[in-house]
Design an enzyme around this catalytic site. Structure first.
Site, PDB file in Angstrom:
ATOM      1  N   HIS A   1       7.551 -26.831   0.228  1.00 37.71           N
ATOM      2  CA  HIS A   1       6.815 -27.833  -0.641  1.00 37.71           C
ATOM      3  C   HIS A   1       5.800 -27.325  -1.282  1.00 37.71           C
ATOM      4  CE1 HIS A   1       9.301 -31.051   1.718  1.00 37.71           C
ATOM      5  NE2 HIS A   1       9.093 -30.012   2.448  1.00 37.71           N
TER       6      HIS A   1
ATOM      7  N   LYS B   1     -13.611   1.798  -2.091  1.00 37.48           N
ATOM      8  CA  LYS B   1     -14.361   2.231  -1.147  1.00 37.48           C
ATOM      9  C   LYS B   1     -15.638   3.308  -1.885  1.00 37.48           C
ATOM     10  CE  LYS B   1     -11.409   2.706   2.858  1.00 37.48           C
ATOM     11  NZ  LYS B   1     -10.834   3.415   3.931  1.00 37.48           N
TER      12      LYS B   1
ATOM     13  N   GLU C   1       0.647  -1.113   0.045  1.00 38.83           N
ATOM     14  CA  GLU C   1       0.104   0.108   0.093  1.00 38.83           C
ATOM     15  C   GLU C   1       0.754   1.388  -0.010  1.00 38.83           C
ATOM     16  OE1 GLU C   1      -4.149  -0.603   1.761  1.00 38.83           O
ATOM     17  OE2 GLU C   1      -3.357   0.663   3.044  1.00 38.83           O
TER      18      GLU C   1
END
Ligand code: PA5
Length: 476
Positions: free
Chosen positions: A331, A445, A302
């Site tokens: 793995h 938003k 961010e």
């Protein structure tokens, strides 16, 4: 036992950085030479000066958190003591920078199965952080807590974040039905002193409140009440955490890569980015640091993912952070890191002394492939795998470096978080961007507000309604 007030102990807890495997000498073509590192000297010094000159100013109030919170810390400790005495559960309602720090510190410094421990073995109430608005998650939380015996810490800097305020609405409704006028006693707010809606609710209902200081943005807020209150409730020594941050600030007080680990990390990452290393893997070899990688990912993503420079020029910069866990992801992902595209830098977080030792018993003597493990410890195994993976990546010409924590404790966590914050600030300065805003999050938003009919977002709603309709031919 010595502790953080003792200088020798502090020095024994100093984090170290080893970046040999970033260098040509060790990894070949893709590595840096000393001369190339030297070429960054001026940029590094400029970034150092920029951060030093702006300390405590604008959105860099976080630099001062290790120094200016004595009274607040006492209030937090008193509040935490009362919470531990009164409540069976402690739930953080928040998202992004208002949640990832508390989650990371809980994971690092509490028992890995903390909530499953008997109350006598825990230092505080059961602990949950709700950082989503998934209805199933909220329902699941309500299945395992008793709201009237729960302290809810609503954390939002802006006091306006829909996710957090939704959680607040749900919980407050439940509390009011269960406790009537006493519901306010179960809520603690952590928010901006003046801005936003939460502070208005604090005034209206008299919630206990802590202030997120000016100049401390969400992802830089772990060392203020955002992180300190949850940590104190968990019985974590928050003074030690702040002492660790202060210590790291001292360690990073020189403008040179060879003396300042945060500056060194920033320079190495910036150089790597310039060469197309657009992925930064954060790989702790400790389950306790697994969620520290999450916290780091938000900080790095961010802060640096920006499309305009400070002087208004278009740019598209940043590096995609990826979290990975050693040895588990050996793995799963290490195949890609070793043989896939040359687009990654791996940061290992190593631990010198784990908090426990597990011995591997002898056994299976007639199966040499298994019996060789006997007589070692799991500590030796995880450390050997850490070393071996770094070496194997280097052999494959892949850049990686290691930050080693002498141990995982409140002091070293304070060091680590402060180091990453400084590293991010230096890197942002080198990229000449605004490290502390997040306009790209705002766009989403605002579209959400419009879709849910928030007053003032009618134009946005119109814009969304008039966007081209989805075409059936692209739907399967
Ligand atoms: O780092 C940031 O500023 C963001 O991630 C915020 O923390 C996040 O959007 C939540 O914001 P707030 O604390 O205002 O609710």
């Amino acid at each position: 036992m010595l502790n953080y007030r003792n200088k020798d102990w502090r020095n024994s807890m100093r984090l170290t950085l080893d970046y040999n495997y970033m260098m040509k000498k060790f990894i070949g073509a893709d590595g840096f030479t000393d001369a190339e590192l030297n070429e960054m000297k001026e940029a590094a010094a400029d970034a150092f000066d920029y951060v030093a000159d702006n300390r405590g100013k604008g959105m860099m109030g976080w630099t001062e958190l290790p120094y200016n919170q004595d009274a607040i810390v006492e209030d937090i400790l008193a509040t935490a003591k009362a919470v531990r005495r009164k409540f069976k559960y402690f739930v953080v309602l928040g998202i992004g920078g208002s949640a990832l720090g508390p989650i990371a510190v809980f994971n690092a410094l509490c028992h890995l199965h903390y909530n499953d421990l008997a109350p006598s073995k825990r230092k505080g109430p059961k602990f949950y952080v709700e950082d989503n608005v998934d209805p199933e998650r909220m329902a699941a939380l309500l299945d395992v807590i008793e709201p009237e015996k729960t302290c809810f810490n609503v954390i939002t800097k802006s006091g306006a974040t829909s996710e957090t305020m939704t959680q607040y609405l749900v919980i407050n409704d439940i509390l009011k039905k269960a406790l009537g006028d006493k519901a306010a006693e179960n809520i603690i707010a952590t928010t901006d002193e003046k801005k936003g809606n939460l502070i208005k609710l604090v005034r209206e209902f008299g919630y206990k409140a802590f202030v997120i200081p000016d100049g401390v943005g969400g992802r830089f807020s772990e060392l203020c009440p955002v992180g300190l209150l949850p940590a104190a409730v968990l019985g974590i020594d928050i003074k030690e955490m702040l002492a660790g941050a202060k210590y790291m600030d001292g360690v990073c007080s020189k403008p040179s890569v060879s003396k300042n680990p945060a500056l060194a990390c920033a320079v190495l990452q910036i150089m790597a980015m310039k060469r197309g290393k657009n992925v930064g893997v954060m790989m702790p070899y400790a389950d306790s640091l697994k969620l520290m990688a999450d916290w780091y990912c938000q900080l790095w993503a961010e802060s640096l993912g920006k499309n305009v420079t400070l002087d208004g020029k278009p740019c598209n910069v940043g590096q995609t952070p990826v979290k990975s866990l050693g040895v588990t992801d050996q793995h799963s992902q290490v195949q890609l890191y070793t043989e896939g595209p040359f687009d990654k830098v791996v940061t290992f977080l190593s631990v010198k002394d784990y908090r426990t030792v597990v011995e591997i018993p002898h056994g299976c003597e007639d199966i040499p492939d298994v019996s060789f493990l006997g007589g070692h410890t799991m500590n030796e195994l995880i450390q050997a795998e850490n070393k071996a993976t770094a070496y194997a990546l280097a052999k494959a010409g892949r850049q990686n470096y290691t930050i080693e924590l002498p141990a995982v404790n409140a002091f070293t966590l304070g060091e680590l978080m402060y180091l990453f914050e400084l590293q991010t600030a230096y890197a942002g300065a080198m990229l000449n961007i605004d490290t502390f805003n997040q306009p790209g999050v705002e766009a989403g938003k605002q579209a959400t507000y419009a879709l849910l009919g928030k007053p003032g977002y009618e134009a946005k709603k119109q814009e969304l309604d008039s966007a081209p309709a989805a075409e059936a031919k692209y739907q399967v």
